[in-house]
Write a protein that holds these residues in place. Structure first.
Motif, PDB file in Angstrom:
ATOM      1  N   GLN B 581       0.855  -1.173   0.000  1.00 39.79           N
ATOM      2  CA  GLN B 581       0.000   0.000   0.000  1.00 39.79           C
ATOM      3  C   GLN B 581       0.897   1.231   0.000  1.00 39.79           C
ATOM      4  O   GLN B 581       1.301   1.724   1.026  1.00 39.79           O
ATOM      5  CB  GLN B 581      -0.907   0.004   1.233  1.00 39.79           C
ATOM      6  N   TYR B 585       1.022   9.178  -4.055  1.00 37.99           N
ATOM      7  CA  TYR B 585       0.238   9.187  -5.280  1.00 37.99           C
ATOM      8  C   TYR B 585       0.718  10.223  -6.284  1.00 37.99           C
ATOM      9  O   TYR B 585       0.037  10.470  -7.280  1.00 37.99           O
ATOM     10  CB  TYR B 585      -1.231   9.401  -4.935  1.00 37.99           C
ATOM     11  N   TRP B 617       1.142   4.932 -11.579  1.00 31.60           N
ATOM     12  CA  TRP B 617      -0.203   4.617 -11.137  1.00 31.60           C
ATOM     13  C   TRP B 617      -1.159   4.535 -12.321  1.00 31.60           C
ATOM     14  O   TRP B 617      -0.915   5.105 -13.383  1.00 31.60           O
ATOM     15  CB  TRP B 617      -0.725   5.691 -10.167  1.00 31.60           C
ATOM     16  N   ASP B 620      -7.474   7.186 -12.227  1.00 31.59           N
ATOM     17  CA  ASP B 620      -8.901   6.974 -12.486  1.00 31.59           C
ATOM     18  C   ASP B 620      -9.513   8.168 -13.218  1.00 31.59           C
ATOM     19  O   ASP B 620     -10.305   8.005 -14.139  1.00 31.59           O
ATOM     20  CB  ASP B 620      -9.645   6.746 -11.162  1.00 31.59           C
ATOM     21  N   ASP B 666      -7.288   5.315  -7.228  1.00 31.06           N
ATOM     22  CA  ASP B 666      -7.863   4.379  -6.254  1.00 31.06           C
ATOM     23  C   ASP B 666      -8.643   5.102  -5.163  1.00 31.06           C
ATOM     24  O   ASP B 666      -8.563   4.756  -3.988  1.00 31.06           O
ATOM     25  CB  ASP B 666      -6.765   3.520  -5.606  1.00 31.06           C
TER      26      ASP B 666
END
Lengths: 89, 785
Positions: B581, B585, B617, B620, B666
């Motif tokens: 984790q 980001y 990454w 989204d 995420d």
């Protein structure tokens, strides 16, 4: 003979003074350009458009308003003074 | 409505079930003439149907018109059958004793509760005796009654004399005694109906007469009549009838119902009766089937299933399984419009015995209903050191050996803690076993002996010659195929304590990591331990032997290493686990924002765009918002893994344009801002004029007490001194010249800068105008001169 020598020397110093004056003017105006957004930021942050601000803020705004004109005057008088001083003296 | 109906029914009942006057002789013509002595028995016979209605009835009372002759006459009145000739010698049907002392003649009533029935057309006798010998005076009438007469006996009833011309004043009361036996059949009392249509069924059996009709009554829980249905029924014996009610709104409360049956006998009398008590029912769900085991064990996973029907108006939204004292969330599945399945899978909680379980359903209207309750027997499970039955099926055998070349069997003391379960582990039992006496082996048995048990345990063992070692295991399954565990002890003289600290890449201690140590050469397990809060675990190891260490921790990749422990401490760094984790980001994110100039022009349309790319990454979505300090001006976004989004925006009169750009990874939102300045090119924003404009604005409000009036005074002083200086310095004495200088200065301060207050508002720039007039006058005057 001596007079020509003096006249040539005076002409050279005047030429240099003009060059310095132009340089001072150019760099001065360039610097003023950078000041303009800062003055705008200053006016917005101080809220100079709002007449309900405190007296101290108003006075500060007035000083900020005169900053650019004062800077321009300073540059012009410096450059002009350089040239005039050589012309007169 | 209900009150009126009840009253009507009461009237009907009263009219048919209250006492009626049947045979009587109510008027006498010879008052108080007949006296009885103790040895004299007397009787008045009467025939049903002579005066009153000729029908059978239940005798309720007999009244005689008499008076006492002394205080406390004690009279016994008996109703007796007569023989074929009408003599009062038949069987006594009922008797009543009465003490009375009324010396004035009055009706004396004898009220019977024996409910004897007197048959129509039959002659009976009112028989009198006096217990204490005190007679009563009886008012009589000569031949006043045609259905009987007075008899008397002076020999205790052996012989009777017929006084055919004499009758007593009497009244015989009774009721028809007709009865309707009513049985409410369906729905039964305290039942639950899962249909929106209620069908009431009842039966009636009249004891006297024919049934005529039946009226079904339906009330809500507050007693309000909500349904009434009258049907015609016939029959002299049991007759079953029913009535349906639909559209009953239900809020989960109960309903009551009853049926009023009416009958009519041959004499035309009507009798109506309700059933003895109302029945209660509720509209709700009804369980159709249920599936579960009748027996189970503690901690075992069990499923519970129920299928039920529900009225269409009741929609179940949630259900809980109530098992003993615990509640578990159930799952609802609708199979049809009014049919549902409920299911739940739980680990049986600790506690043996008979447990009650049921599903509690919550409906969309907020009401709840418990479905049928069921019983499940929970048997205990037990893990202990082996002993007698049932703890005699070995599941786990623990023995010890020396970790030397000979690997001798050695005894050891043991301290152990166990957690064991049959199901998923949410419910488990524990065992703590400590033995301070050295033993070669410890055998643990489990009951019931046919189950697979999952256990997590930790063992601490040592003996006098060796150092303590630990062994732990998580979620190990053991069965009646006995698990043989051999643990090794290292003599104190042959080993050293070695501490392992487990950390992660961020150099943080990892607690709860399991370190399993085996000898590399033969795989002999010498210990296993969980790291403590500091991430450390200590083992007693042979520094001459190579051991394999396997470290496992949740969230990290397993770590395996082989070490010959010559040091007393080692650090193990666990790498990123399978489910790393990361929280950065911004990693791999690059973007370009335009326009690139930090200063924009006003009233100009620019294309603001944000170009984003991600090399690490999976983005989204991304986009930006354009706003000034208070208002959002424009926004745009795009749901893709990078790209360009843009908006055309005119800067207008904005002083700043702020872009808040963002990307979402995420569900994590990351943003930043950038700002453009907007400045006006066409006005005097940076001129001296701005100074005087602000000065004018501020003095109109006041600044440090300086207002327009005081500013005017200051300007006047400035004009005065400039004019005076110029006049003095340059020798200007001409009025026209001085007034010209004056006019110029006034014009600058008034018209140009607006710093002089205008005393005459009707004339714009009055000071300039008046000085101008003066200047022109001086000029003209000088020109003329």
């Amino acid at each position: 003979m001596e007079l020509e020598y003096i006249m040539h020397k005076k002409g050279q110093t005047l030429f240099m003074a003009i060059i310095f004056a132009v340089a001072i003017y150019m760099f001065g105006m360039l610097f003023i350009n950078f000041l303009m957004p800062e003055v705008t930021t200053f006016r917005v942050d101080m809220g100079c458009s709002d007449i309900s601000i405190s007296d101290g803020a108003k006075l500060t705004c007035l000083i900020g308003d005169i900053a650019i004109p004062y800077g321009i005057w300073l540059i012009i008088s410096t450059a002009g003074g350089l040239i005039l001083a050589r012309l007169v003296l | 409505m209900r009150i009126l109906l009840t009253l009507l029914i009461s009237i009907l009942l009263i009219s048919s079930s209250s006492a009626l006057l049947f045979e009587r002789l109510e008027n006498g013509n010879d008052p108080g003439d007949y006296a009885n002595s103790i040895n004299v028995e007397s009787a008045q016979t009467f025939t049903i149907g002579t005066v009153g209605s000729n029908q059978s009835f239940i005798l309720t009372s007999v009244s005689l018109f008499a008076r006492a002759t002394t205080v406390n006459n004690n009279l016994t009145l008996t109703i007796r059958e007569t023989n074929s000739t009408g003599y009062p010698v038949g069987n006594n049907l009922t008797s009543l004793n009465k003490l009375y002392n009324q010396t004035n003649a009055t009706w004396i009533a004898f009220n019977f509760t024996s409910n004897i029935t007197l048959t129509r057309g039959t002659k009976y006798a009112i028989h009198l005796t006096f217990l204490d010998g005190n007679p009563a005076n009886w008012q009589n009438n000569t031949n006043g009654y045609g259905g009987g007469n007075v008899f008397y006996s002076q020999d205790n009833g052996t012989t009777w004399l017929n006084q055919s011309n004499l009758d007593w004043i009497f009244r015989v009361y009774g009721n028809l005694g007709a009865n309707i036996s009513i049985i409410l059949l369906s729905p039964s009392n305290n039942s639950v109906i899962s249909s929106d249509i209620v069908n009431l069924v009842a039966s009636a059996n009249p004891s006297n007469g024919n049934l005529t009709n039946a009226t079904f009554f339906l009330w809500n829980s507050t007693g309000t009549l909500i349904g009434l249905n009258r049907t015609t029924v016939t029959g002299t014996t049991t007759n079953t009838t029913n009535a349906s009610f639909s559209g009953i709104s239900n809020n989960g409360s109960s309903f009551k119902w009853n049926t009023l049956f009416c009958s009519r006998n041959n004499s035309g009398f009507s009798l109506c009766n309700f059933a003895a008590s109302n029945f209660t029912f509720r509209i709700g769900s009804q369980e159709i089937t249920n599936i579960s085991n009748l027996t189970t064990y503690e901690t075992e996973s069990q499923s519970f299933f129920v299928n039920f029907s529900s009225p269409l108006a009741l929609i179940p939204v949630s259900a809980d399984l109530l098992y003993g004292d615990s509640s578990y969330t159930g799952t609802i599945t609708q199979t049809s419009a009014n049919n549902y399945n409920l299911s739940a899978l739980i680990d049986i909680p600790i506690g043996a015995g008979s447990k009650t379980w049921l599903f509690s359903v919550t409906y969309g209207n907020g009401n709840m209903q418990n479905l049928s309750s069921h019983t499940q027997v929970v048997a205990p499970i037990n893990l202990t050191l082996c002993s007698s039955d049932p703890q005699n099926i070995a599941y786990y055998n623990l023995s010890f050996k020396n970790e030397t070349a000979a690997q001798q069997n050695v005894p050891a003391i043991l301290s152990s803690s166990w957690s064991y379960w049959l199901g998923s582990g949410t419910s488990n039992k524990t065992l703590t076993f400590i033995n301070s006496t050295e033993n070669f082996a410890y055998t643990f048995c489990f009951s019931p002996g046919n189950k697979t048990v999952t256990t997590s345990y930790s063992l601490i063992y040592d003996n006098a010659e060796s150092q303590q070692r630990t062994y732990a295991a998580n979620d190990e399954e053991i069965t009646n195929s006995t698990t043989q565990k051999i643990l090794y002890l290292l003599p104190t003289s042959e080993g050293i304590f070695v501490t392992f600290q487990v950390i992660n890449v961020a150099e943080q201690a990892v607690s709860g990591a399991l370190i399993n140590v085996t000898r590399t050469s033969d795989g002999v397990n010498v210990g296993a331990s969980l790291t403590d809060a500091a991430g450390s675990a200590t083992f007693f190891l042979d520094p001459d032997v190579s051991y394999t260490f396997v470290v496992t921790a949740e969230g990290y990749e397993d770590f395996t290493t082989t070490i010959t422990p010559t040091q007393t401490s080692y650090t193990i760094t666990l790498g990123s686990g399978a489910s790393q984790q990361a929280n950065d980001y911004s990693q791999g994110i690059s973007y370009v924002i335009k326009p690139t100039d930090r200063v924009l022009n006003n009233d100009t349309t620019y294309n603001f765009n944000f170009t984003l790319s991600s090399s690490f990454w999976e983005v989204d979505s991304f986009g930006f918002i354009l706003k000034n300090r208070t208002t959002i001006l424009a926004s745009t976004s795009q749901a893709s893994n990078g790209g360009t989004v843009s908006v055309n925006l005119n800067t207008g009169d904005q002083q700043f344009i702020i872009m808040e750009y963002f990307w979402i990874i995420d569900g994590n939102y990351t943003n930043a801002t950038t700002t453009w300045s907007v400045y006006r090119l066409t006005d005097d924003q940076f001129s001296v004029m701005r100074f005087f404009t602000d000065l004018r604005a501020y003095t109109s409000q006041g600044i440090f007490g300086l207002n327009q009036t005081s500013m005017t005074i200051i300007v006047f002083i400035i004009i005065f001194f400039i004019t005076g200086f110029a006049s003095f310095k340059y020798g200007i004495t001409s009025p026209a010249a001085v007034s010209g200088i004056l006019f110029a200065l006034v014009a600058i301060f008034d018209v140009g800068l607006g710093m002089i207050a205008n005393p005459v508002s009707s004339v714009t720039n009055f000071p300039t105008v008046i000085i101008g007039v003066i200047f022109i006058s001086a000029l003209v005057r000088e020109a003329l001169n």
